[in-house]
Design a protein around this motif. Structure first.
Motif, short mmCIF file in Angstrom:
data_model
loop_
_atom_site.label_atom_id
_atom_site.label_comp_id
_atom_site.label_asym_id
_atom_site.label_seq_id
_atom_site.Cartn_x
_atom_site.Cartn_y
_atom_site.Cartn_z
N SER A 1 1.97 6.43 -6.91
CA SER A 1 0.86 7.17 -7.51
C SER A 1 1.05 8.68 -7.36
O SER A 1 0.79 9.45 -8.28
CB SER A 1 -0.46 6.75 -6.85
N GLN B 1 0.82 -1.20 0.00
CA GLN B 1 0.00 0.00 0.00
C GLN B 1 0.86 1.26 0.00
O GLN B 1 0.61 2.19 -0.76
CB GLN B 1 -0.94 -0.02 1.22
N LEU C 1 2.63 1.77 -3.43
CA LEU C 1 1.71 2.21 -4.47
C LEU C 1 1.23 3.64 -4.24
O LEU C 1 1.01 4.39 -5.19
CB LEU C 1 0.52 1.25 -4.57
N GLN C 2 1.08 4.01 -2.97
CA GLN C 2 0.68 5.38 -2.68
C GLN C 2 1.77 6.35 -3.10
O GLN C 2 1.51 7.37 -3.75
CB GLN C 2 0.36 5.52 -1.19
#
Lengths: 324, 324
Positions: A133, A126, A129-130
């Motif tokens: 992004s 998580q 990916l955060q």
């Protein structure tokens, strides 16, 4: 590990990637742009940072590839927007095929970049990916600012730094941060490496602006003065515009939009003359040094024995000293 | 819960999304396309599937929004590729701004869609993102096939079904699967819901092709015969091309590329006449029924009491019966 061994690992990993087969019209351009090569500096940063914390960098290979695929997605889309005919000396995708193919091919590459990150250990997924992004959105913001600035008469140097930070630097910072996180580095270290990469990235881009004018033609990959000829709002030009007197401004404005080959040498000479009068070279070198120092402060704050830090430190120094 | 209450929840969730502020040139077009509205059918499917397993659908709201943001990303990019001037009766983003803005805006929307999925519970995150990514790539493949078919003389009906499956149906299937997974549905159920959605999606698209020709103008949103006028290779046209005799083929070919307003009614009448001769309507209805039956078989296999399945079953029947 020698960074050339890491580069080999990267090239091997990239060569094993499968993007898809059908329809061929979608996947062939992706294989094409990925095969154009390049220095693969971003995945190398991932692995170098990873290696500082664990010699075994296997689990960083696919995430490193993800960053390179993402980078090439941005190139494919940027080339459409910039109407660039060439990329690494070869036809760009929208030229060799068409803009639609380049739009859709880039879209799939962004998806594939995410997929390459999905193998990250679940307790880190998580967060990775955060951060990825956020970086991805920032790179888009940087490209939008770059396009905005082309249309604007006045751009401040602060705005320019902000633009290159987003468009170029944050992905270098993320690459280092990613490598550290994957190997379980302390959060503070990962953040210092991110800040190190961001600042090195800014210094690196400013150095690129400088070398365009003051680089050694025999070593510099591109045509010296290329930015001047194309009226690019580089850090040097923006500094000159801020500091020029009326006469100098008049000269700069007179040369603008004159992009004929036969007056190229005169234009480069005239603008460079003004840069010299205003000590633009020295001012730019000062800025580069400032960001480089900031970068090194963050690097110094990384809590590792110096022996572990030697490779990245050496690479940073080398990048800053290159005159080509 | 009544599906209109779920729709309200979706609209509320979408209204709270923040895509970004600076640069405004990047984020304004995103807010624009998201505000154009639409039926929000995909997020509704997410919530309807979620609700079958747990009345509390709160944790499915942001993932549902992710699917809608993703869908609008595909619209923004498809509209560039298709040179579409209008979307939901309003100017498309590349028309109102420009193609570069639409490229970059779409890119950020894809990133934001992923971000909206990052709140998924960590034990489900990897699976959800893998399925989402696969669906996203398939949607791109479908768009590429659609563009390929426009350039091709011959397209088989099997190829056409494959194209609409990828371009349209798989996202409906994913929406249902996502809602089920988020609420901890058994894997077999989630897969049946996926297959139900895929097949309903195909049936739905074929019905759209049919209504373009045989729909009730007063109820159908678009101009009846629009596909005929623009020479679109719909399921009806491809069936006709496969089955037409020499004389009928001659008529079809003669009308091709004739898109003048003043001959519109004659063209629609002539092509519809051939459709009637070949019983294209009945054949298409048969195909729709076939995919609808397949869909319902998968829906029937979902291991839940019928009471829980009533809303989705009702919606599926309603969608199939609509004549507008």
């Amino acid at each position: 590990m020698d960074s050339s061994i890491l580069s080999e690992k990267i090239n091997h990993t990239l060569s094993t990637l499968r993007y898809g087969e059908n329809p061929a019209e979608l996947y062939e351009p992706i294989r094409y742009i990925m095969a154009l090569g390049g220095k693969r500096i971003r995945p190398l940063l991932v692995l170098l940072a990873a290696e500082m914390y664990d010699k075994d960098v296997e689990k960083a290979l696919l995430p490193a590839a993800a960053v390179e695929v993402f980078h090439n997605f941005t190139l494919m889309h940027d080339d459409i927007m910039d109407k660039a005919p060439l990329r690494r000396g070869q036809q760009t995708v929208h030229e060799k095929w068409n803009a639609n193919t380049a739009i859709l091919g880039g879209d799939v590459m962004l998806v594939r970049a995410y997929q390459l990150l999905l193998g990250v250990e679940s307790d880190k997924l998580q967060k990775v990916l955060q951060l990825f992004s956020q970086t991805a959105a920032e790179v888009c913001e940087g490209q939008q600012l770059d396009m905005n600035f082309e249309q604007r008469e006045q751009v401040s140097r602060e705005e320019y730094i902000q633009m290159i930070t987003l468009k170029t630097a944050v992905l270098l910072g993320f690459s280092l941060e990613l490598g550290a996180i994957l190997q379980g580095a302390p959060e503070a270290d990962a953040e210092h490496l991110k800040a190190f990469g961001d600042n090195i990235g800014i210094a690196f881009q400013l150095r690129d602006d400088l070398l365009d004018v003051y680089g050694d033609q025999s070593k510099f990959g591109k045509q010296v003065g290329g930015d001047i000829l194309s009226d690019k709002k580089t850090f040097l030009m923006l500094t000159a515009l801020e500091q020029a007197n009326e006469q100098q401004l008049h000269i700069i404005h007179n040369w603008r939009n004159q992009q004929d080959d036969c007056i190229a040498a005169d234009k480069v000479q005239a603008i460079t003359g003004i840069y010299d009068q205003l000590s633009i070279r020295q001012q730019t070198e000062q800025q580069i040094d400032l960001y480089f120092q900031k970068a090194m402060q963050h690097f110094d704050a990384v809590q590792l024995p110096e022996a572990r830090k030697r490779t990245i430190r050496g690479l940073a120094l080398q990048l800053m000293e290159r005159d080509s």
